[in-house]
Motif scaffolding. Structure first.
Motif, short mmCIF file in Angstrom:
data_model
loop_
_atom_site.label_atom_id
_atom_site.label_comp_id
_atom_site.label_asym_id
_atom_site.label_seq_id
_atom_site.Cartn_x
_atom_site.Cartn_y
_atom_site.Cartn_z
N ALA A 1 -9.78 -42.87 -1.43
CA ALA A 1 -9.13 -41.56 -1.54
C ALA A 1 -8.17 -41.32 -0.37
O ALA A 1 -7.05 -40.82 -0.56
CB ALA A 1 -10.18 -40.46 -1.61
N ILE A 2 -8.60 -41.70 0.83
CA ILE A 2 -7.77 -41.46 2.02
C ILE A 2 -6.51 -42.34 2.00
O ILE A 2 -5.41 -41.86 2.28
CB ILE A 2 -8.59 -41.72 3.30
CG1 ILE A 2 -9.66 -40.63 3.45
CG2 ILE A 2 -7.68 -41.75 4.53
CD1 ILE A 2 -10.68 -40.93 4.52
N ILE A 3 -6.68 -43.61 1.65
CA ILE A 3 -5.51 -44.50 1.57
C ILE A 3 -4.56 -44.03 0.48
O ILE A 3 -3.34 -44.00 0.65
CB ILE A 3 -5.95 -45.96 1.33
CG1 ILE A 3 -6.74 -46.48 2.54
CG2 ILE A 3 -4.74 -46.86 1.05
CD1 ILE A 3 -7.32 -47.86 2.34
N ALA B 1 0.52 -41.24 -1.24
CA ALA B 1 1.11 -40.13 -2.00
C ALA B 1 1.90 -39.20 -1.09
O ALA B 1 2.98 -38.72 -1.46
CB ALA B 1 0.02 -39.36 -2.74
N VAL B 2 1.37 -38.92 0.10
CA VAL B 2 2.07 -38.03 1.04
C VAL B 2 3.39 -38.64 1.47
O VAL B 2 4.43 -37.95 1.51
CB VAL B 2 1.18 -37.75 2.27
CG1 VAL B 2 1.99 -37.08 3.39
CG2 VAL B 2 0.01 -36.85 1.88
N ARG B 3 3.40 -39.92 1.77
CA ARG B 3 4.64 -40.58 2.17
C ARG B 3 5.68 -40.53 1.05
O ARG B 3 6.86 -40.25 1.28
CB ARG B 3 4.37 -42.05 2.53
CG ARG B 3 3.60 -42.24 3.82
CD ARG B 3 3.62 -43.67 4.26
NE ARG B 3 4.97 -44.12 4.58
CZ ARG B 3 5.31 -45.39 4.80
NH1 ARG B 3 4.37 -46.32 4.73
NH2 ARG B 3 6.54 -45.72 5.08
N ASN C 1 11.14 -35.08 -2.04
CA ASN C 1 11.55 -33.71 -1.72
C ASN C 1 10.52 -32.66 -2.13
O ASN C 1 10.88 -31.56 -2.56
CB ASN C 1 12.90 -33.40 -2.41
CG ASN C 1 13.58 -32.19 -1.81
OD1 ASN C 1 13.45 -31.93 -0.61
ND2 ASN C 1 14.30 -31.43 -2.63
N LEU C 2 9.26 -32.97 -1.96
CA LEU C 2 8.20 -31.99 -2.20
C LEU C 2 7.76 -31.39 -0.87
O LEU C 2 7.92 -32.02 0.18
CB LEU C 2 7.01 -32.65 -2.88
CG LEU C 2 7.15 -32.97 -4.37
CD1 LEU C 2 5.94 -33.75 -4.85
CD2 LEU C 2 7.32 -31.70 -5.19
N PRO C 3 7.22 -30.17 -0.89
CA PRO C 3 6.70 -29.58 0.34
C PRO C 3 5.72 -30.52 1.03
O PRO C 3 4.92 -31.21 0.38
CB PRO C 3 6.00 -28.30 -0.14
CG PRO C 3 6.76 -27.93 -1.39
CD PRO C 3 7.14 -29.24 -2.04
N VAL D 1 -1.95 -33.02 0.32
CA VAL D 1 -3.14 -32.71 1.11
C VAL D 1 -3.85 -31.52 0.46
O VAL D 1 -5.08 -31.53 0.26
CB VAL D 1 -2.77 -32.38 2.57
CG1 VAL D 1 -4.01 -31.91 3.33
CG2 VAL D 1 -2.17 -33.62 3.24
N ASP D 2 -3.09 -30.48 0.13
CA ASP D 2 -3.66 -29.30 -0.53
C ASP D 2 -4.26 -29.66 -1.89
O ASP D 2 -5.33 -29.17 -2.26
CB ASP D 2 -2.60 -28.21 -0.70
CG ASP D 2 -2.12 -27.65 0.63
OD1 ASP D 2 -2.83 -27.84 1.64
OD2 ASP D 2 -1.05 -27.03 0.66
N LEU D 3 -3.56 -30.51 -2.63
CA LEU D 3 -4.04 -30.91 -3.95
C LEU D 3 -5.37 -31.66 -3.84
O LEU D 3 -6.30 -31.40 -4.61
CB LEU D 3 -2.99 -31.78 -4.64
CG LEU D 3 -3.38 -32.37 -6.01
CD1 LEU D 3 -3.74 -31.27 -6.99
CD2 LEU D 3 -2.22 -33.22 -6.56
#
Length: 275
Positions: free
Chosen positions: A31-33, A38-40, A46-48, A53-55
């Motif tokens: 999940a962390i990897i 996904a964050v990168r 161009n997403l907040p 992280v919130d999702l």
């Protein structure tokens, strides 16, 4: 005389009465990897910044809960007689199709609240999901579950597997198919495929739908080898039914969205408009 082979310790860390199991460690590692990937990608799209992280803060516990409820439902004869074990997730028993149901429901609500595209979110998340599955299957390995039928040691050696995998597949005097490994490899190849397809600029939504099709094809055939399938009745494996449903549903959604013009935006389009 049967060989004496001790299974690997399922406990990763033990501090007094507190025990942390490899099953949970590997699921969280996946999940962390997956979240990091996904964050990168979300920053490029161009997403907040804190979107995923919130999702995940909401989606991970909900998905685990739904996965457990899904599993317990199809094993109710056992759990109705052992209710105290319903919460014992460290013993295994998280159904992947339950995870998917929980994740999709969470993303639907999250996308509406944040006024984001559901399809854009799921496209970005697809490689992370299948990589997390590839890693999480090793939790099944540590628990000596999700294996196939009996085989010989010679068969396992013919696959050129490391000794620790062969030994862990020796359960109660019998060697078994390492179906956890088959699915882990299938999913890792799927991860590489989906990462490559990011560059192809598919229509929005079709990266996620490709993930559903790819994963379901592999799961259908691998599930047929397993000995611990969740059953629908006496002869029907629930995971195979879900795999067929997901393949047909994904193909139908691709056709419908193209026909209606709902899939005109592309993966590499950076707008955050809801579609």
């Amino acid at each position: 005389m049967d060989p004496v082979i001790e299974p690997l310790n399922r406990v990763a860390i033990s501090i007094g009465p507190i025990q942390l199991y490899w099953y949970g460690v590997l699921i969280m590692t996946g999940a962390i990897i997956g979240l990091w990937i996904a964050v990168r990608e979300s920053e490029r799209r161009n997403l907040p910044k804190d979107t995923f992280v919130d999702l995940v803060v909401w989606g991970l516990p909900i998905s685990v809960l739904v996965a457990r409820l899904y599993y317990v439902t199809f094993q109710w004869d056992y759990y109705s007689a052992h209710p105290k074990e319903i919460l014992a997730v460290w013993e295994g028993g998280l159904a992947m199709h339950g995870v998917l149901i929980g994740a999709v429901l969470t993303i639907i609500v999250f996308a509406k609240v944040r006024n984001l595209s559901f399809w854009k979110l799921t496209d970005i998340l697809a490689p992370s999901l299948i990589l997390a599955q590839a890693i999480g299957r090793w939790g099944n390995f540590m628990n000596q579950e999700a294996h196939g039928g009996p085989v010989t040691r010679g068969f396992l050696e013919s696959l050129h597997l490391p000794e620790f995998i062969i030994n862990q597949m020796y359960i109660n005097g019998t060697y078994y198919h390492p179906t956890f490994l088959y699915e882990s490899v299938w999913n890792f190849i799927g991860f590489l495929l989906l990462m490559s397809l990011r560059k192809v600029n598919l229509r929005r939504g079709e990266l996620f739908l490709t993930y559903l099709i790819y994963y379901s094809v592999g799961r259908f055939f691998i599930e047929g080898m397993r000995t611990d399938s969740l059953m629908l009745g006496e002869y029907i494996r629930m995971a195979q039914v879900m795999s067929i449903v997901l393949i047909l549903l994904a193909l139908a959604v691709i056709w419908f969205r193209r026909k209606k013009g709902y899939a005109n935006m592309r993966y590499l389009d950076n707008g955050v408009k809801v579609d």
